[in-house]
Motif scaffolding. Sequence first.
Motif, PDB file in Angstrom:
ATOM      1  N   ALA A  51      55.690  40.948  48.506  1.00  0.00           N
ATOM      2  CA  ALA A  51      55.124  40.061  47.479  1.00  0.00           C
ATOM      3  C   ALA A  51      53.711  39.598  47.832  1.00  0.00           C
ATOM      4  CB  ALA A  51      56.048  38.862  47.257  1.00  0.00           C
ATOM      5  N   GLU A  52      53.484  39.286  49.093  1.00  0.00           N
ATOM      6  CA  GLU A  52      52.160  38.801  49.486  1.00  0.00           C
ATOM      7  C   GLU A  52      51.089  39.867  49.270  1.00  0.00           C
ATOM      8  OE1 GLU A  52      49.108  36.461  50.555  1.00  0.00           O
ATOM      9  OE2 GLU A  52      51.165  35.840  50.108  1.00  0.00           O
ATOM     10  N   GLU A  53      51.393  41.104  49.607  1.00  0.00           N
ATOM     11  CA  GLU A  53      50.424  42.176  49.390  1.00  0.00           C
ATOM     12  C   GLU A  53      50.164  42.373  47.900  1.00  0.00           C
ATOM     13  OE1 GLU A  53      52.962  42.270  51.436  1.00  0.00           O
ATOM     14  OE2 GLU A  53      52.380  43.145  53.347  1.00  0.00           O
TER      15      GLU A  53
ATOM     16  N   ARG B  57      49.749  33.304  41.189  1.00  0.00           N
ATOM     17  CA  ARG B  57      49.812  34.750  41.464  1.00  0.00           C
ATOM     18  C   ARG B  57      51.137  35.168  42.086  1.00  0.00           C
ATOM     19  NH1 ARG B  57      44.675  36.234  44.772  1.00  0.00           N
ATOM     20  NH2 ARG B  57      45.197  34.293  45.802  1.00  0.00           N
ATOM     21  N   LEU B  58      51.628  34.445  43.082  1.00  0.00           N
ATOM     22  CA  LEU B  58      52.880  34.826  43.720  1.00  0.00           C
ATOM     23  C   LEU B  58      54.051  34.718  42.745  1.00  0.00           C
ATOM     24  CD1 LEU B  58      54.216  35.802  46.307  1.00  0.00           C
ATOM     25  CD2 LEU B  58      54.495  33.411  46.989  1.00  0.00           C
ATOM     26  N   GLU B  59      54.059  33.649  41.967  1.00  0.00           N
ATOM     27  CA  GLU B  59      55.118  33.472  40.980  1.00  0.00           C
ATOM     28  C   GLU B  59      55.067  34.558  39.909  1.00  0.00           C
ATOM     29  OE1 GLU B  59      53.100  31.141  42.095  1.00  0.00           O
ATOM     30  OE2 GLU B  59      54.406  29.610  42.984  1.00  0.00           O
ATOM     31  N   LEU B  60      53.870  34.995  39.582  1.00  0.00           N
ATOM     32  CA  LEU B  60      53.709  36.074  38.610  1.00  0.00           C
ATOM     33  C   LEU B  60      54.251  37.396  39.165  1.00  0.00           C
ATOM     34  CD1 LEU B  60      52.578  36.839  35.833  1.00  0.00           C
ATOM     35  CD2 LEU B  60      50.382  37.263  36.937  1.00  0.00           C
ATOM     36  N   VAL B  61      54.017  37.639  40.441  1.00  0.00           N
ATOM     37  CA  VAL B  61      54.553  38.837  41.082  1.00  0.00           C
ATOM     38  C   VAL B  61      56.077  38.807  41.038  1.00  0.00           C
ATOM     39  CG1 VAL B  61      54.809  40.010  43.318  1.00  0.00           C
ATOM     40  CG2 VAL B  61      52.551  39.268  42.551  1.00  0.00           C
TER      41      VAL B  61
ATOM     42  N   ARG C 231      50.445  40.041  45.628  1.00  0.00           N
ATOM     43  CA  ARG C 231      49.685  38.856  45.192  1.00  0.00           C
ATOM     44  C   ARG C 231      48.199  39.060  45.445  1.00  0.00           C
ATOM     45  NH1 ARG C 231      47.097  34.622  47.109  1.00  0.00           N
ATOM     46  NH2 ARG C 231      47.500  35.202  49.261  1.00  0.00           N
ATOM     47  N   GLN C 232      47.874  39.678  46.564  1.00  0.00           N
ATOM     48  CA  GLN C 232      46.472  39.890  46.911  1.00  0.00           C
ATOM     49  C   GLN C 232      45.790  40.899  45.993  1.00  0.00           C
ATOM     50  OE1 GLN C 232      46.380  40.876  51.074  1.00  0.00           O
ATOM     51  NE2 GLN C 232      47.199  38.898  51.683  1.00  0.00           N
ATOM     52  N   MET C 233      46.572  41.704  45.272  1.00  0.00           N
ATOM     53  CA  MET C 233      45.995  42.660  44.325  1.00  0.00           C
ATOM     54  C   MET C 233      45.458  41.973  43.069  1.00  0.00           C
ATOM     55  SD  MET C 233      48.678  45.765  44.299  1.00  0.00           S
ATOM     56  CE  MET C 233      49.444  46.353  45.770  1.00  0.00           C
ATOM     57  N   LEU C 234      45.939  40.772  42.806  1.00  0.00           N
ATOM     58  CA  LEU C 234      45.509  40.044  41.614  1.00  0.00           C
ATOM     59  C   LEU C 234      44.242  39.263  41.912  1.00  0.00           C
ATOM     60  CD1 LEU C 234      48.990  38.691  40.484  1.00  0.00           C
ATOM     61  CD2 LEU C 234      47.666  40.505  39.400  1.00  0.00           C
ATOM     62  N   PRO C 235      43.357  39.130  40.923  1.00  0.00           N
ATOM     63  CA  PRO C 235      42.131  38.352  41.148  1.00  0.00           C
ATOM     64  C   PRO C 235      42.453  36.891  41.455  1.00  0.00           C
ATOM     65  CG  PRO C 235      42.086  39.470  39.005  1.00  0.00           C
ATOM     66  CD  PRO C 235      43.415  39.704  39.596  1.00  0.00           C
ATOM     67  N   ALA C 236      41.585  36.242  42.190  1.00  0.00           N
ATOM     68  CA  ALA C 236      41.805  34.849  42.604  1.00  0.00           C
ATOM     69  C   ALA C 236      41.890  33.894  41.417  1.00  0.00           C
ATOM     70  CB  ALA C 236      40.693  34.413  43.552  1.00  0.00           C
ATOM     71  N   TRP C 237      41.275  34.256  40.277  1.00  0.00           N
ATOM     72  CA  TRP C 237      41.288  33.339  39.137  1.00  0.00           C
ATOM     73  C   TRP C 237      42.621  33.349  38.380  1.00  0.00           C
ATOM     74  CZ3 TRP C 237      42.212  35.979  34.703  1.00  0.00           C
ATOM     75  CH2 TRP C 237      41.846  37.316  34.652  1.00  0.00           C
ATOM     76  N   VAL C 238      43.508  34.267  38.699  1.00  0.00           N
ATOM     77  CA  VAL C 238      44.823  34.308  38.050  1.00  0.00           C
ATOM     78  C   VAL C 238      45.683  33.189  38.639  1.00  0.00           C
ATOM     79  CG1 VAL C 238      46.934  35.657  37.719  1.00  0.00           C
ATOM     80  CG2 VAL C 238      44.698  36.779  37.622  1.00  0.00           C
ATOM     81  N   PRO C 239      46.184  32.284  37.776  1.00  0.00           N
ATOM     82  CA  PRO C 239      47.011  31.192  38.301  1.00  0.00           C
ATOM     83  C   PRO C 239      48.408  31.679  38.679  1.00  0.00           C
ATOM     84  CG  PRO C 239      46.850  31.036  35.918  1.00  0.00           C
ATOM     85  CD  PRO C 239      45.960  32.182  36.348  1.00  0.00           C
TER      86      PRO C 239
END
Length: 87
Positions: free
Chosen positions: A54-56, A68-72, A58-66
């Motif tokens: 999940a962490e990897e 991110r981990l929950e979205l993954v 999450r890092q694929m998503l841009p920082a401006w996406v709120p």
Amino acid sequence: MGRQIIWTNLIVMLALLTAPVLVQQLRGRPRQAAAAFGAACCFAFTASGHFLIAEEMRQMLPAWVPWRLELVWATGLLELLVAAGLL
């Protein structure tokens, strides 16, 4: 992610998609259910990555996406629901 992991994932997904269909073809049975099962296996395999790495992801998503981990996690859950729906 290294190239070897990418190739391994690609080969696993291809095998999950095609093996059930080929087995049903050899048995002389309809392929539609086997294709759905193969697609479900592929969705379940890709969904597992949303939880195991999940962490990897999450890092694929841009920082401006709120969130991110929950979205993954949410997209992983959606993929599991699609897999269940195909069965």
